[in-house]
Design an enzyme around this catalytic site. Structure first.
Site, mmCIF file in Angstrom:
data_model
loop_
_atom_site.group_PDB
_atom_site.id
_atom_site.type_symbol
_atom_site.label_atom_id
_atom_site.label_comp_id
_atom_site.label_asym_id
_atom_site.label_seq_id
_atom_site.Cartn_x
_atom_site.Cartn_y
_atom_site.Cartn_z
ATOM 1 N N TYR A 1 -0.858 61.131 6.458
ATOM 2 C CA TYR A 1 -0.703 62.139 5.427
ATOM 3 C C TYR A 1 -1.672 61.895 4.277
ATOM 4 O O TYR A 1 -2.307 60.845 4.192
ATOM 5 C CB TYR A 1 0.748 62.208 4.926
ATOM 6 C CG TYR A 1 1.176 61.109 3.983
ATOM 7 C CD1 TYR A 1 1.337 59.796 4.418
ATOM 8 C CD2 TYR A 1 1.418 61.374 2.637
ATOM 9 C CE1 TYR A 1 1.738 58.799 3.544
ATOM 10 C CE2 TYR A 1 1.818 60.377 1.750
ATOM 11 C CZ TYR A 1 1.977 59.091 2.209
ATOM 12 O OH TYR A 1 2.367 58.093 1.345
ATOM 13 N N LYS B 1 -2.900 55.557 6.107
ATOM 14 C CA LYS B 1 -1.867 56.267 5.332
ATOM 15 C C LYS B 1 -0.897 56.966 6.291
ATOM 16 O O LYS B 1 -0.949 58.180 6.485
ATOM 17 C CB LYS B 1 -2.527 57.258 4.362
ATOM 18 C CG LYS B 1 -1.594 57.688 3.234
ATOM 19 C CD LYS B 1 -2.378 58.316 2.110
ATOM 20 C CE LYS B 1 -1.520 58.962 1.054
ATOM 21 N NZ LYS B 1 -0.577 58.104 0.372
ATOM 22 N N GLU C 1 1.154 46.030 -3.701
ATOM 23 C CA GLU C 1 1.008 47.307 -4.426
ATOM 24 C C GLU C 1 2.386 47.848 -4.737
ATOM 25 O O GLU C 1 3.402 47.234 -4.403
ATOM 26 C CB GLU C 1 0.185 48.296 -3.584
ATOM 27 C CG GLU C 1 0.775 48.572 -2.224
ATOM 28 C CD GLU C 1 -0.113 49.395 -1.300
ATOM 29 O OE1 GLU C 1 -0.906 50.214 -1.781
ATOM 30 O OE2 GLU C 1 0.010 49.213 -0.074
ATOM 31 N N LEU D 1 -3.039 50.173 0.620
ATOM 32 C CA LEU D 1 -3.717 51.457 0.798
ATOM 33 C C LEU D 1 -4.935 51.492 -0.132
ATOM 34 O O LEU D 1 -4.838 51.068 -1.294
ATOM 35 C CB LEU D 1 -2.772 52.618 0.465
ATOM 36 C CG LEU D 1 -3.404 53.969 0.765
ATOM 37 C CD1 LEU D 1 -3.444 54.218 2.276
ATOM 38 C CD2 LEU D 1 -2.653 55.090 0.079
#
Ligand code: PDD
Length: 287
Positions: free
Chosen positions: A33, A150, A182, A207
């Site tokens: 996505y 992702k 993260e 990411l």
């Protein structure tokens, strides 16, 4: 209001858009996505998101069902048809819907499923939290090892977000081997007392944020010192400032970590300045 969404080449009212129960996204989280923000009716960093999408698809050996040029047209159509001034465009591509459940990938002729929809967020760039900052907790990072792709496997980030809410906080920072990877849906940063911006280096562990790339570029252009390396929660709690970046939050200050105020426990000058620069530059560059 009923949104107009995009599904496999057609623009449809949201309640008429249907996906098969055999879709690989539904059964295996076999999909990728992107989330692109819209400011003033224009797309922020569309090229960055389109490039990362291509990379995610190719890492998973998934077919690309649409050219970047056509994808831009679909984004623009959805903005227009839904009258979006400020908001987000969510895009998802899955490995499609074979006629049964099977761990093995479906036959090559199986068409990917592509879905896009808008999220209307009036005043997205004026989020009140940017003035107060957010509070985060730390949780262990229990995600899989390819966080650079992702994918729609977002259960663990969702659990992290809920743990934060239960603790009266806004988000969670994930920690692996003693250092922060993260946030649940954002990249994490601290600013040392000497004024250096520190964020974890790129690898398969995080990411590769599109906002991260832009913010680090702007920081360096503004002669700010940037170090890409891991940091601990203790170092973050002792830092002058902390913040996160993402396509939906832009640059968002973090004022508390695991109950400990960061710096003065208030929004700091570097996060504020980076947010200003980012929004200013992105307003100019949006397409
Ligand atoms: N999340 N890290 C993770 C785990 C993310 O899910 C995201 C984005 C980011 C920031 O990437 P970018 O700057 O390209 O948005 C970092 C999106 C916004 C989401 O899931 O809604």
């Amino acid at each position: 209001m009923t949104r107009t969404v995009y599904l496999n080449g057609a623009y449809l009212p949201e309640n008429e858009a249907k996906v098969s129960i055999f879709d690989r996204g539904f059964l295996f989280a076999d999909g990728v996505y992107e989330v692109t923000s819209v400011l003033n009716g224009k797309l922020v960093d569309f090229d960055g998101h389109a490039k990362r999408l291509d990379r995610s698809l190719s890492e998973l050996e998934m077919k690309t069902p649409i050219s970047t040029e056509d994808l831009l047209k679909v984004h623009r159509q959805l903005v227009e048809r839904n009258g979006i001034v400020d908001g987000l465009i969510y895009l998802q591509i899955t490995r499609g819907a074979p006629d049964d459940r099977d761990f093995a990938f479906p036959p090559a002729e199986t068409e990917p499923t592509i879905v896009l929809f808008t999220q209307n967020k009036p005043g997205l760039a004026d989020a009140p939290q940017a003035r107060t900052g957010i509070k985060v907790i730390s949780v262990e990072d229990l995600r899989w090892g390819r966080r650079d792709i992702k994918t729609v496997q977002l259960l663990y980030p969702s659990l992290g977000k809920m743990a934060a809410k239960k603790a009266g906080c806004d988000d969670a920072w994930m920690v692996e081997d003693g250092v922060v990877t993260e946030g649940t849906s954002n990249n994490a940063y601290i600013v040392t007392k000497q004024g250096t911006i520190v964020t974890r280096q790129l690898s398969n562990d995080i990411l590769h944020g599109i906002t991260r790339a832009a913010v680090l570029r702007f920081a360096r252009e503004a002669q700010m010192k940037v170090e890409e390396r891991p940091f601990t929660i203790a170092e973050a709690q002792d830092a002058a400032e902390a913040f996160i970046t993402s396509a939906s939050a832009f640059v968002m200050p973090v004022v508390e970590i695991d109950g400990t105020p960061v710096g003065e426990g208030a929004v700091g000058p570097i996060a504020t300045r980076l947010r200003e620069i980012y929004l200013e530059e992105m307003h100019k560059a949006a397409v």
